[in-house]
Design an enzyme around this catalytic site. Sequence first.
Site, mmCIF file in Angstrom:
data_model
loop_
_atom_site.group_PDB
_atom_site.id
_atom_site.type_symbol
_atom_site.label_atom_id
_atom_site.label_comp_id
_atom_site.label_asym_id
_atom_site.label_seq_id
_atom_site.Cartn_x
_atom_site.Cartn_y
_atom_site.Cartn_z
ATOM 1 N N TYR A 74 0.825 -1.217 0.000
ATOM 2 C CA TYR A 74 0.000 0.000 0.000
ATOM 3 C C TYR A 74 0.858 1.267 0.000
ATOM 4 O O TYR A 74 0.466 2.281 -0.574
ATOM 5 C CB TYR A 74 -1.014 -0.024 1.156
ATOM 6 N N ARG A 133 1.698 1.836 -3.510
ATOM 7 C CA ARG A 133 0.536 2.355 -4.246
ATOM 8 C C ARG A 133 0.298 3.837 -3.920
ATOM 9 O O ARG A 133 -0.076 4.612 -4.793
ATOM 10 C CB ARG A 133 -0.707 1.513 -3.946
ATOM 11 N N ASP A 150 -7.826 6.352 -4.160
ATOM 12 C CA ASP A 150 -6.897 7.483 -4.276
ATOM 13 C C ASP A 150 -7.639 8.775 -3.947
ATOM 14 O O ASP A 150 -8.831 8.751 -3.646
ATOM 15 C CB ASP A 150 -6.289 7.521 -5.689
ATOM 16 N N HIS A 199 -14.816 2.491 -0.790
ATOM 17 C CA HIS A 199 -13.779 1.507 -0.461
ATOM 18 C C HIS A 199 -12.672 2.091 0.425
ATOM 19 O O HIS A 199 -11.585 1.539 0.495
ATOM 20 C CB HIS A 199 -13.189 0.915 -1.744
ATOM 21 N N CYS A 244 -5.854 2.188 13.182
ATOM 22 C CA CYS A 244 -5.378 1.135 14.072
ATOM 23 C C CYS A 244 -6.058 -0.186 13.715
ATOM 24 O O CYS A 244 -7.275 -0.235 13.570
ATOM 25 C CB CYS A 244 -5.690 1.524 15.513
ATOM 26 N N CYS A 296 0.366 1.714 16.333
ATOM 27 C CA CYS A 296 -0.614 2.691 16.816
ATOM 28 C C CYS A 296 -0.019 3.391 18.040
ATOM 29 O O CYS A 296 0.500 2.729 18.938
ATOM 30 C CB CYS A 296 -1.897 1.958 17.182
ATOM 31 N N GLY A 345 -15.725 4.680 -15.810
ATOM 32 C CA GLY A 345 -14.466 3.958 -15.588
ATOM 33 C C GLY A 345 -14.580 2.778 -14.654
ATOM 34 O O GLY A 345 -13.640 2.453 -13.957
ATOM 35 N N THR A 346 -15.748 2.147 -14.668
ATOM 36 C CA THR A 346 -15.900 0.950 -13.847
ATOM 37 C C THR A 346 -16.548 -0.150 -14.668
ATOM 38 O O THR A 346 -17.450 0.112 -15.474
ATOM 39 C CB THR A 346 -16.708 1.215 -12.547
ATOM 40 N N SER A 347 -16.066 -1.369 -14.475
ATOM 41 C CA SER A 347 -16.627 -2.503 -15.203
ATOM 42 C C SER A 347 -17.914 -2.976 -14.541
ATOM 43 O O SER A 347 -18.603 -3.839 -15.067
ATOM 44 C CB SER A 347 -15.603 -3.637 -15.243
HETATM 45 ZN ZN LIG Z 1 -4.622 1.258 18.567
#
Ligand SMILES: [Zn+2]
Length: 283
Positions: A91, A94, A128, A143, A151, A172, A212-214
């Site tokens: 991630y 990304r 994004d 999403h 955390c 955390c 832009g989505t399938s």
């Molecule tokens: Zn925590």
Amino acid sequence: MVRPDLILEQRRVASPPTSEPQTRAEALAIAARALRSAEHVCVLTGAGISAESGVPTFRDAQTGMWANFSAQQLATPQAFADHPHRVWHWYAARREAVRAAQPNPAHAALVLLAARVSHCTLVTQNVDDLHQRAGSRDVVALHGSLMRARCSAGCIGSTEPDDTVTTRAPNCTACGALLRPDVVWFGEALPPQQFETARSAAVACDLFLSVGTSNVVAPAASLPWLAASHGATVIVVNSTMEGQRQGPSVLPLEGPAGVMLPRLVEAAFAGKRTRQREQQGGQ
Ligand SMILES: [Zn+2]
């Protein structure tokens, strides 16, 4: 308890028979008229609009050191439980790709659209921040957000990850558990409030714009058809119409969002003043 209808999953939808083919110009003109007369527009965006800014889709990002990892090994609660630092690193990579990208003309067209219609709800499946950086407000992020962390034990809210320090999952500050990306993984439930906002907009809108989505990742994929079943016109802007549902209330606009959306918004609102100007004009 997790609501099964909110679980993120890939789903194949059946396509009814193809309707009469139209030229792109005809389709654009019909879609522009529908958009011009719409009162409430609900927009749903997906990976395609970000890909046009150079943000790799999940699959396209699985290159190099990530080539041999499946979505199951990178984007599930189990993957994070087994290999938290690997998942965090994925991630972080990304996020780096997103930071290097800029919003494109499709993002800008949606900002313009929101200023031209009485009521616009922008729902995105993307994690994004390109819509926000383009200037869209009140984005319904189904999403979650790649640019935020939280955390893994659930003790604190969303925080901004510091990628300059480490590619390992940080702890955390409140409880010491690992931080995780604030995104929805496969097998996890969408944030109920966000999905309810999206669902209500799909039911209430008179025009649904899918960009832009399938439309195969549930439960977001249900939204255009929910809108259609409540009488809305559905405009589908995508580079391919393969796998998209078709029907009398669906207007397909095949092509890149960065080309088709500015054209659509321009065609719909050429000569029509913005709401603000109309209000100031007082006529
Ligand atoms: Zn925590």
